[in-house]
Scaffold this motif. Structure first.
Motif, mmCIF file in Angstrom:
data_model
loop_
_atom_site.group_PDB
_atom_site.id
_atom_site.type_symbol
_atom_site.label_atom_id
_atom_site.label_comp_id
_atom_site.label_asym_id
_atom_site.label_seq_id
_atom_site.Cartn_x
_atom_site.Cartn_y
_atom_site.Cartn_z
ATOM 1 N N ILE A 95 0.828 -1.213 0.000
ATOM 2 C CA ILE A 95 0.000 0.000 0.000
ATOM 3 C C ILE A 95 0.862 1.262 0.000
ATOM 4 C CG2 ILE A 95 -1.964 -1.142 1.106
ATOM 5 C CD1 ILE A 95 -1.180 0.198 3.722
ATOM 6 N N ALA A 96 2.080 1.162 -0.546
ATOM 7 C CA ALA A 96 3.001 2.299 -0.569
ATOM 8 C C ALA A 96 2.880 3.084 -1.867
ATOM 9 C CB ALA A 96 4.439 1.808 -0.396
ATOM 10 N N ALA A 97 2.731 4.393 -1.742
ATOM 11 C CA ALA A 97 2.719 5.259 -2.925
ATOM 12 C C ALA A 97 4.088 5.231 -3.590
ATOM 13 C CB ALA A 97 2.369 6.690 -2.510
ATOM 14 N N GLY A 98 4.069 5.268 -4.928
ATOM 15 C CA GLY A 98 5.322 5.373 -5.665
ATOM 16 C C GLY A 98 6.075 4.077 -5.881
ATOM 17 N N LYS A 99 5.539 2.953 -5.412
ATOM 18 C CA LYS A 99 6.190 1.660 -5.620
ATOM 19 C C LYS A 99 5.451 0.907 -6.725
ATOM 20 C CE LYS A 99 9.231 2.252 -2.370
ATOM 21 N NZ LYS A 99 10.617 2.577 -2.748
#
Length: 267
Positions: A95-99
């Motif tokens: 749920i990490a942005a940018g990954k």
């Protein structure tokens, strides 16, 4: 669902997700394993009676579905430490942005099943909006289970990965724009003499009700707007002023900048 769900990280988003899952009955407390670096973080979920530990690997050994709810900069060291303990056929939910999916596959291993998700903070009040990207190794049945998890604290949609930057702009970051709108409306009401606490309540409920009208009626937002604008009335004058000061163009430009920043973060 009869699978064990594990969380690495017990922050605000993670704890909101856990509460939604348990309260909806998708899983029981006994099916929930949670790891965090700080024991005090478990205070947020003490009423859930989940299995808690300071050891990430302990959770990984049990989890059929492993949700990584740590900050994006922590992904690489955390995954490096736990990937040798993954259960066979584990589904890693990021749920990490940018990954990107490619980056996650590189970190976790090409044979690992991965689902990339962008939720938003209204998940904390069970009204989240989540976009999910499916790895081709994840079966339809497995994906249905992941979608049901995110539907338990709001709404969820499967999308193509190339739409993820648009999702960041339209739902991931947009609560901030909405809070600014509510604050501005409340300030204007205060200027007209309304007590501030009351002004926030009126403004926030108006936004909540309007959003519900869009979702539940299925009508075009423009048509709903037209229904409020009586000929020669107060609302159409206000709409004219918003158009004059570039209201819609400002929102669209802000979202464009947001999406562009999201693209940069994925490089």
């Amino acid at each position: 669902m009869n699978k064990i769900v594990g969380f690495i990280g017990c922050g605000n988003m993670g704890s909101a997700m856990m509460k939604g899952m348990v309260s909806s009955g998708i899983i029981t407390s006994d099916q929930l394993w949670v790891a965090d670096a700080f024991a005090e973080s478990f205070e947020k979920i003490k009423d859930l009676h989940a299995h808690t530990t300071l050891d990430n690997k302990e959770v990984v050994k049990h989890a059929d579905i492993l949700i990584l709810s740590v900050k994006p900069y922590m992904y690489e060291p955390v995954i490096s430490n736990i990937k040798d303990c993954f259960k066979e056929n584990v589904i890693v939910v990021a749920i990490a942005a940018g990954k990107t999916m490619a980056q996650l596959k590189y970190m976790c291993g090409v044979d690992t099943k991965i689902v990339r998700v962008m939720p938003n903070t209204p998940a904390m009040v069970q009204e989240g909006m989540s976009a999910l990207v499916k790895d081709n190794l994840v079966t339809e049945e497995e994906m249905n289970e992941i979608v049901s998890i995110f539907n338990s604290f709001g709404k969820a949609e499967i999308i193509k990965e190339d739409l993820m930057d648009a999702v960041v702009a339209v739902s991931g970051s947009s609560p901030a724009y909405v809070y600014m709108f509510i604050e501005a409306m409340a300030d204007a009401a205060v200027a007209q003499g309304m007590p501030r606490a009351q002004a926030y309540k009126f403004a926030a409920q108006a936004v909540l009700g309007s959003a519900k009208m869009v979702l539940e009626t299925g009508m075009h937002p423009g048509a709903l707007k037209d229904n409020v604008c009586s000929p020669g009335g107060t609302t159409i004058d206000a709409v004219m002023e918003l158009e004059k000061t570039g209201f819609r163009a400002s929102v669209m430009q802000a979202m464009k900048v947001c999406a562009e920043k999201s693209k940069e973060m994925s490089k």
